[in-house]
Design an enzyme around this catalytic site. Structure first.
Site, short mmCIF file in Angstrom:
data_model
loop_
_atom_site.label_atom_id
_atom_site.label_comp_id
_atom_site.label_asym_id
_atom_site.label_seq_id
_atom_site.Cartn_x
_atom_site.Cartn_y
_atom_site.Cartn_z
N HIS A 111 38.02 -19.71 -42.58
CA HIS A 111 38.13 -19.21 -43.95
C HIS A 111 38.18 -17.55 -43.88
O HIS A 111 37.47 -16.78 -44.40
CB HIS A 111 36.39 -19.47 -44.75
CG HIS A 111 36.72 -19.31 -46.08
ND1 HIS A 111 35.87 -20.08 -46.92
CD2 HIS A 111 37.37 -18.63 -47.05
CE1 HIS A 111 36.14 -19.82 -48.25
NE2 HIS A 111 37.24 -19.12 -48.16
N ARG A 159 39.48 -24.54 -51.35
CA ARG A 159 38.29 -25.08 -51.06
C ARG A 159 38.26 -26.26 -50.32
O ARG A 159 39.11 -27.23 -50.49
CB ARG A 159 37.51 -25.32 -52.53
CG ARG A 159 37.24 -24.07 -53.24
CD ARG A 159 36.05 -23.36 -52.62
NE ARG A 159 35.50 -22.13 -53.32
CZ ARG A 159 36.15 -20.89 -53.08
NH1 ARG A 159 36.95 -20.70 -52.17
NH2 ARG A 159 35.55 -19.98 -53.74
N GLU A 165 30.34 -24.44 -45.51
CA GLU A 165 30.70 -23.28 -44.71
C GLU A 165 29.15 -22.36 -44.74
O GLU A 165 28.66 -22.30 -45.80
CB GLU A 165 31.66 -22.46 -45.43
CG GLU A 165 33.13 -23.07 -45.21
CD GLU A 165 34.04 -22.71 -45.98
OE1 GLU A 165 35.36 -23.08 -45.95
OE2 GLU A 165 33.77 -21.74 -46.75
#
Length: 320
Positions: free
Chosen positions: A287, A237, A266
């Site tokens: 990601h 994270r 994000e």
């Protein structure tokens, strides 16, 4: 009860996903803006989400909602306490990324330890073509064998990462969980206090959830305690690391490099300091460490399994 299932973020899963086997009605949306959530979930008894925020205010406006099925492991986007109060079950997916994320970690680690980006730039700029030698040795290259892999988070992904590290001949150490004493962890080899992990790791990789206790787990003080030759990898994270502190650490040479697959916001908004970095010692990916085809198929099956198990009265993977 005939359930109404609503998938708010269908485009977060690029592969086909079958629907629950029980009688139900179904809606799906490619994506959902924050101001569309309440309207789209008004009739839903089951919501399927990925990163949509379901906080106390939103949940209070959804009296029919009885189950939230996450298409992810992390659930920091959901007010779990409010879900308990409203009798809403929350189930996440687990173990689906146990191969793809560790493989991504080592893609980053190997690229950084062997200065892949730097050497690629040398070729693009014609340095090899102009060389009087058969090879270039502009940047240092370091082997993994014999070095120390420090891991924060001893779950399935952390331990799978450790297995790969041992295959490279690395010595693995896990961070001792802050809620346990040294004495209680002593029987299990390889667990060390966090400060020692910082000081001894040649590669430090993060595999823990984002909570109030772990937010900015790595700041400038922690970066200063790391080896100047160390790498920091974050595929967990974004909020685990103070991003401004990381930029400073790279600029000042406090660590040798970093590989990140996550950011604190994000999709990233303008102004995130990591977006502007153009350095051979920093790699940022969008990601996607979790997103192998194999992992996504496993995830899609598990989401529906979680919903069917809950509907049958045998819930699984609950976080509430």
């Amino acid at each position: 009860m005939r359930h109404h299932v609503v998938f708010l973020e269908r485009d977060s899963i690029r592969l086909p996903m079958h629907r629950p086997g029980f009688e139900h009605t179904y809606e799906e949306y490619a994506s959902t803006a924050p101001d569309e959530v309440v309207a789209r979930l008004q009739r839903a008894s089951v919501a399927i989400i990925n990163k949509i925020v379901l906080d106390r205010r939103v949940l209070a406006e959804l009296p029919r909602l009885r189950m939230i099925a996450l298409t992810a492991t992390g659930y920091d986007c959901i007010d779990v306490a409010a879900c308990r109060e409203h009798g809403i079950a929350v189930a996440n997916v687990r173990g689906y990324a146990v191969h793809t994320v560790p493989e991504h970690v080592f893609m980053l680690v190997l690229a950084l330890r062997r200065n892949l980006l730097g050497y690629r730039q040398e070729i693009e700029h014609g340095a090899w073509q102009r060389s009087e030698q058969f090879c270039l040795s502009t940047y240092p290259i370091s082997e993994l064998s014999g070095s120390v892999m420090g891991i924060v988070g001893a779950g399935a992904i952390g331990r799978a990462t450790a297995a790969i590290a041992r295959g490279f001949g690395m010595r693995v150490q896990f961070a001792l969980h802050a809620s346990r004493s040294d004495r209680s962890r002593a029987p299990e080899a390889g667990f060390v206090p966090f400060d020692r992990l910082l000081a001894e790791s040649d590669v430090l990789t993060l595999h823990c959830p984002l909570t109030p206790a772990t937010r900015h787990l790595i700041g400038i003080d922690e970066l200063r305690r790391m080896k100047r030759s160390a790498l920091l990898v974050n595929t967990a994270r974004g909020g685990l690391v103070d991003e401004a502190a990381l930029v400073r650490a790279l600029e000042e040479g406090l660590i040798a490099g970093a590989g990140f697959d996550v950011l604190s916001e994000e999709p990233p908004a303008g102004g995130n300091p990591l977006l502007a970095l153009r350095r051979p010692d920093f790699i940022l990916t969008p990601h996607m460490a979790w997103a192998s085809d194999e992992a996504m198929r496993t995830l899609a099956r598990q989401v529906v399994d979680n919903i069917e198990a809950w509907a049958a009265g045998t819930p699984r993977n609950l976080v509430t």
